[in-house]
Scaffold this motif. Structure first.
Motif, PDB file in Angstrom:
ATOM      1  N   HIS A   3      13.004  -0.954  -0.421  1.00 18.47           N
ATOM      2  CA  HIS A   3      12.399  -0.919  -1.745  1.00 18.47           C
ATOM      3  C   HIS A   3      11.122  -0.100  -1.676  1.00 18.47           C
ATOM      4  CE1 HIS A   3      15.096  -3.760  -3.658  1.00 18.47           C
ATOM      5  NE2 HIS A   3      15.052  -4.472  -2.545  1.00 18.47           N
ATOM      6  N   PRO A   4      10.793   0.594  -2.762  1.00 24.80           N
ATOM      7  CA  PRO A   4       9.551   1.368  -2.754  1.00 24.80           C
ATOM      8  C   PRO A   4       8.346   0.432  -2.676  1.00 24.80           C
ATOM      9  CG  PRO A   4      10.591   1.442  -4.928  1.00 24.80           C
ATOM     10  CD  PRO A   4      11.511   0.702  -4.022  1.00 24.80           C
ATOM     11  N   ARG A   5       7.255   0.977  -2.152  1.00 22.20           N
ATOM     12  CA  ARG A   5       6.015   0.224  -2.070  1.00 22.20           C
ATOM     13  C   ARG A   5       4.854   1.167  -2.263  1.00 22.20           C
ATOM     14  NH1 ARG A   5       5.602  -0.918   4.197  1.00 22.20           N
ATOM     15  NH2 ARG A   5       5.955   1.211   4.697  1.00 22.20           N
ATOM     16  N   LEU A   6       3.753   0.620  -2.715  1.00 25.89           N
ATOM     17  CA  LEU A   6       2.556   1.405  -2.963  1.00 25.89           C
ATOM     18  C   LEU A   6       1.617   1.225  -1.773  1.00 25.89           C
ATOM     19  CD1 LEU A   6       1.416   3.225  -5.206  1.00 25.89           C
ATOM     20  CD2 LEU A   6       0.193   1.221  -6.076  1.00 25.89           C
ATOM     21  N   ILE A   7       1.279   2.345  -1.137  1.00 21.08           N
ATOM     22  CA  ILE A   7       0.414   2.358   0.040  1.00 21.08           C
ATOM     23  C   ILE A   7      -0.980   2.799  -0.398  1.00 21.08           C
ATOM     24  CG2 ILE A   7       0.079   3.379   2.334  1.00 21.08           C
ATOM     25  CD1 ILE A   7       2.744   1.814   2.029  1.00 21.08           C
ATOM     26  N   ALA A   8      -1.989   2.023  -0.054  1.00 19.33           N
ATOM     27  CA  ALA A   8      -3.375   2.373  -0.394  1.00 19.33           C
ATOM     28  C   ALA A   8      -3.878   3.402   0.612  1.00 19.33           C
ATOM     29  CB  ALA A   8      -4.253   1.131  -0.367  1.00 19.33           C
ATOM     30  N   LEU A   9      -4.065   4.631   0.162  1.00 18.63           N
ATOM     31  CA  LEU A   9      -4.530   5.691   1.056  1.00 18.63           C
ATOM     32  C   LEU A   9      -6.015   5.549   1.373  1.00 18.63           C
ATOM     33  CD1 LEU A   9      -2.595   8.720  -0.460  1.00 18.63           C
ATOM     34  CD2 LEU A   9      -2.001   7.333   1.538  1.00 18.63           C
ATOM     35  N   ASP A  10      -6.761   4.915   0.480  1.00 23.23           N
ATOM     36  CA  ASP A  10      -8.191   4.727   0.725  1.00 23.23           C
ATOM     37  C   ASP A  10      -8.492   3.419   1.466  1.00 23.23           C
ATOM     38  OD1 ASP A  10      -7.379   3.384  -1.566  1.00 23.23           O
ATOM     39  OD2 ASP A  10      -9.003   4.125  -2.826  1.00 23.23           O
ATOM     40  N   HIS A  11      -7.465   2.622   1.753  1.00 25.16           N
ATOM     41  CA  HIS A  11      -7.594   1.386   2.543  1.00 25.16           C
ATOM     42  C   HIS A  11      -6.357   1.256   3.430  1.00 25.16           C
ATOM     43  CE1 HIS A  11     -11.059   0.100   0.206  1.00 25.16           C
ATOM     44  NE2 HIS A  11     -10.380   0.446  -0.888  1.00 25.16           N
ATOM     45  N   PRO A  12      -6.279   2.061   4.496  1.00 26.20           N
ATOM     46  CA  PRO A  12      -5.054   2.126   5.295  1.00 26.20           C
ATOM     47  C   PRO A  12      -4.629   0.814   5.954  1.00 26.20           C
ATOM     48  CG  PRO A  12      -6.772   3.539   6.214  1.00 26.20           C
ATOM     49  CD  PRO A  12      -7.309   2.973   4.959  1.00 26.20           C
ATOM     50  N   GLY A  13      -5.526  -0.121   6.152  1.00 27.89           N
ATOM     51  CA  GLY A  13      -5.163  -1.394   6.782  1.00 27.89           C
ATOM     52  C   GLY A  13      -4.600  -2.415   5.811  1.00 27.89           C
ATOM     53  N   LEU A  14      -4.603  -2.107   4.537  1.00 26.23           N
ATOM     54  CA  LEU A  14      -4.147  -3.030   3.506  1.00 26.23           C
ATOM     55  C   LEU A  14      -2.624  -3.066   3.460  1.00 26.23           C
ATOM     56  CD1 LEU A  14      -5.025  -4.811   1.074  1.00 26.23           C
ATOM     57  CD2 LEU A  14      -4.952  -2.729  -0.314  1.00 26.23           C
ATOM     58  N   ALA A  15      -2.082  -4.272   3.345  1.00 30.00           N
ATOM     59  CA  ALA A  15      -0.626  -4.415   3.222  1.00 30.00           C
ATOM     60  C   ALA A  15      -0.155  -3.724   1.941  1.00 30.00           C
ATOM     61  CB  ALA A  15      -0.242  -5.885   3.194  1.00 30.00           C
ATOM     62  N   PRO A  16       0.956  -2.998   1.996  1.00 28.77           N
ATOM     63  CA  PRO A  16       1.473  -2.292   0.809  1.00 28.77           C
ATOM     64  C   PRO A  16       1.869  -3.267  -0.293  1.00 28.77           C
ATOM     65  CG  PRO A  16       2.642  -1.618   2.804  1.00 28.77           C
ATOM     66  CD  PRO A  16       1.779  -2.776   3.169  1.00 28.77           C
ATOM     67  N   ALA A  88      -4.044  -6.326 -10.591  1.00 23.49           N
ATOM     68  CA  ALA A  88      -4.911  -7.264  -9.869  1.00 23.49           C
ATOM     69  C   ALA A  88      -5.042  -6.837  -8.409  1.00 23.49           C
ATOM     70  CB  ALA A  88      -4.360  -8.685  -9.974  1.00 23.49           C
ATOM     71  N   TRP A  89      -3.950  -6.372  -7.801  1.00 21.87           N
ATOM     72  CA  TRP A  89      -3.979  -5.882  -6.413  1.00 21.87           C
ATOM     73  C   TRP A  89      -4.894  -4.668  -6.305  1.00 21.87           C
ATOM     74  CZ3 TRP A  89      -2.088  -1.258  -4.168  1.00 21.87           C
ATOM     75  CH2 TRP A  89      -1.973  -1.271  -2.784  1.00 21.87           C
ATOM     76  N   LEU A  90      -4.770  -3.741  -7.254  1.00 22.92           N
ATOM     77  CA  LEU A  90      -5.629  -2.557  -7.260  1.00 22.92           C
ATOM     78  C   LEU A  90      -7.096  -2.958  -7.401  1.00 22.92           C
ATOM     79  CD1 LEU A  90      -3.590  -0.226  -9.655  1.00 22.92           C
ATOM     80  CD2 LEU A  90      -3.868   0.077  -7.180  1.00 22.92           C
ATOM     81  N   GLU A  91      -7.377  -3.856  -8.350  1.00 22.27           N
ATOM     82  CA  GLU A  91      -8.766  -4.251  -8.610  1.00 22.27           C
ATOM     83  C   GLU A  91      -9.354  -5.039  -7.437  1.00 22.27           C
ATOM     84  OE1 GLU A  91     -11.390  -6.155 -12.165  1.00 22.27           O
ATOM     85  OE2 GLU A  91      -9.504  -7.169 -11.705  1.00 22.27           O
ATOM     86  N   PHE A  92      -8.657  -6.048  -6.981  1.00 16.34           N
ATOM     87  CA  PHE A  92      -9.168  -6.914  -5.913  1.00 16.34           C
ATOM     88  C   PHE A  92      -9.440  -6.140  -4.634  1.00 16.34           C
ATOM     89  CE2 PHE A  92      -8.592  -9.764  -2.282  1.00 16.34           C
ATOM     90  CZ  PHE A  92      -9.520 -10.752  -2.598  1.00 16.34           C
ATOM     91  N   ASN A  93      -8.577  -5.169  -4.343  1.00 15.49           N
ATOM     92  CA  ASN A  93      -8.690  -4.407  -3.096  1.00 15.49           C
ATOM     93  C   ASN A  93      -9.430  -3.076  -3.262  1.00 15.49           C
ATOM     94  OD1 ASN A  93      -7.113  -6.147  -1.203  1.00 15.49           O
ATOM     95  ND2 ASN A  93      -5.569  -5.818  -2.766  1.00 15.49           N
ATOM     96  N   HIS A  94      -9.922  -2.811  -4.474  1.00 11.96           N
ATOM     97  CA  HIS A  94     -10.684  -1.583  -4.760  1.00 11.96           C
ATOM     98  C   HIS A  94      -9.877  -0.323  -4.432  1.00 11.96           C
ATOM     99  CE1 HIS A  94     -14.082  -4.242  -5.281  1.00 11.96           C
ATOM    100  NE2 HIS A  94     -13.832  -4.748  -4.106  1.00 11.96           N
ATOM    101  N   VAL A  95      -8.590  -0.355  -4.727  1.00 10.76           N
ATOM    102  CA  VAL A  95      -7.713   0.783  -4.451  1.00 10.76           C
ATOM    103  C   VAL A  95      -7.826   1.793  -5.583  1.00 10.76           C
ATOM    104  CG1 VAL A  95      -5.317   1.528  -4.142  1.00 10.76           C
ATOM    105  CG2 VAL A  95      -6.104  -0.629  -3.128  1.00 10.76           C
TER     106      VAL A  95
END
Length: 102
Positions: A3-16, A88-95
């Protein structure tokens, strides 16, 4: 099948963030406009999100869609649970900068 997933390029250690096909197609609703501050040149399947817009959508529980047939009017659309979870994932993780991977 993966399944597709969104990878945070500005937070590489964050789970997708897992994406359904439907939510993947809706990412364009939430990406920042072409004149957004600090937006880097984006590669294929990359998105840039405006922190202020994301925070507003999370707080309000709605976003606005502009019809290509009538650019003078926008329709208020209530966030689905899936859209709300993404924002919420984007906001909480500042992505801000992310890429879709299959």
């Amino acid at each position: 099948m993966a399944h597709p997933r969104l990878i945070a390029l500005d937070h590489p250690g964050l789970a997708p963030f897992p994406l359904s096909d439907r939510l993947r197609a809706q990412l364009v609703y939430f990406q920042a406009g072409p004149d957004a501050k600090e937006m880097p040149e984006l590669g294929e399947d990359e998105y840039w999100f405006d922190r202020d817009e994301v925070a507003r959508w999370v707080m309000d529980g709605v976003f606005y869609l502009v019809s290509p047939l009538d650019t003078e009017k926008a329709t208020e659309v209530e966030l689905s649970e899936e859209q709300d979870a993404l924002l919420a994932w984007l906001e909480f993780n500042h992505v801000r900068h992310a890429r879709v991977e299959d």
